[in-house]
Write an enzyme that holds these catalytic residues in place. Structure first.
Site, short mmCIF file in Angstrom:
data_model
loop_
_atom_site.label_atom_id
_atom_site.label_comp_id
_atom_site.label_asym_id
_atom_site.label_seq_id
_atom_site.Cartn_x
_atom_site.Cartn_y
_atom_site.Cartn_z
N SER A 279 0.81 -1.21 0.00
CA SER A 279 0.00 0.00 0.00
C SER A 279 0.84 1.27 0.00
O SER A 279 0.49 2.26 -0.66
CB SER A 279 -0.95 0.01 1.20
OG SER A 279 -1.81 -1.11 1.18
N HIS B 84 1.08 4.62 4.39
CA HIS B 84 0.29 5.27 3.36
C HIS B 84 0.70 6.73 3.20
O HIS B 84 0.96 7.21 2.09
CB HIS B 84 -1.20 5.19 3.71
CG HIS B 84 -1.78 3.83 3.54
ND1 HIS B 84 -3.14 3.60 3.51
CD2 HIS B 84 -1.20 2.61 3.41
CE1 HIS B 84 -3.37 2.30 3.35
NE2 HIS B 84 -2.20 1.68 3.32
#
Length: 202
Positions: A125, A175
């Site tokens: 991610s 992230h």
């Protein structure tokens, strides 16, 4: 821009870096379904802070190729499949490779530095958010010439960030750091004068 119309062979030929990354992730995921191999892959490859502190630095990289379930890998690889090609086409193979892996790596590094010793994470991610960050840099540089890019990319980034903090079990640090890393690299690589020079060489 993000509508994929290529067949499989065309896609692999046009976007080799993305194709290789997706293939590695899928192979690792399928191997992980085989017991007890899956447990060994997770134990040896996950980004676990206290084990990294003990010198197992490879985990900062290997964890980018391990996913925790079908929907986890589906979301990440689908995002890479859809959004990656345009960036690989614009930036080129090496620059795309740098954006993807440095973003994911830095997400894990900062997670290691600020999260508690027992913190563990897996998944690509952070690298995916690096792609979004690089697109944000493109949005900045093309805000007058390609306003439609902003209309597509910025809602995706905002929604993805919101979902990061609404879901449990998500490495929000990776992230955010991945996004910022991709943005910084993109601002450097895609500066109009610099981009014009390397595009002429291609």
């Amino acid at each position: 821009m993000f509508n994929r119309s290529e067949n499989l062979s065309q896609y692999i030929k046009l976007y080799p870096v993305i194709s290789i990354v997706i293939a590695i992730n899928i192979v690792v995921y399928l191997l992980g379904l085989i017991a007890p191999l899956g447990t060994n892959i997770l134990n040896m490859g996950a980004s676990v802070n206290y084990l990294i502190a003990d010198g197992e630095y490879w985990r900062l990289i290997t964890s980018l190729f391990i996913h925790g379930g079908f929907f986890h890998i589906l979301f990440n690889m689908f995002s890479l499949y859809v959004f990656g090609p345009e960036l690989e086409r614009i930036a080129g193979k090496l620059r795309f490779f740098t954006i993807y892996f440095v973003s994911g790596f830095m997400g894990n590094v900062i997670s290691f530095l600020i999260q508690p010793p027992d913190y563990a994470s897996i998944g690509a991610s952070g690298a995916i958010f690096g792609i979004f960050g690089a697109f944000a840099a493109l949005v900045y540089y093309t805000r007058k010439t390609m306003p439609q890019l902003k209309q597509i990319i910025m809602p995706i980034i905002i929604i993805s960030l919101i979902m990061t903090f609404l879901q449990s079990g998500v490495n929000g640090t990776a992230h955010v750091v991945g996004l910022i890393t991709g943005l910084i690299i993109g601002l450097f690589d895609f500066h109009p004068k610099r981009a014009l020079r390397w595009m002429k060489k291609r």
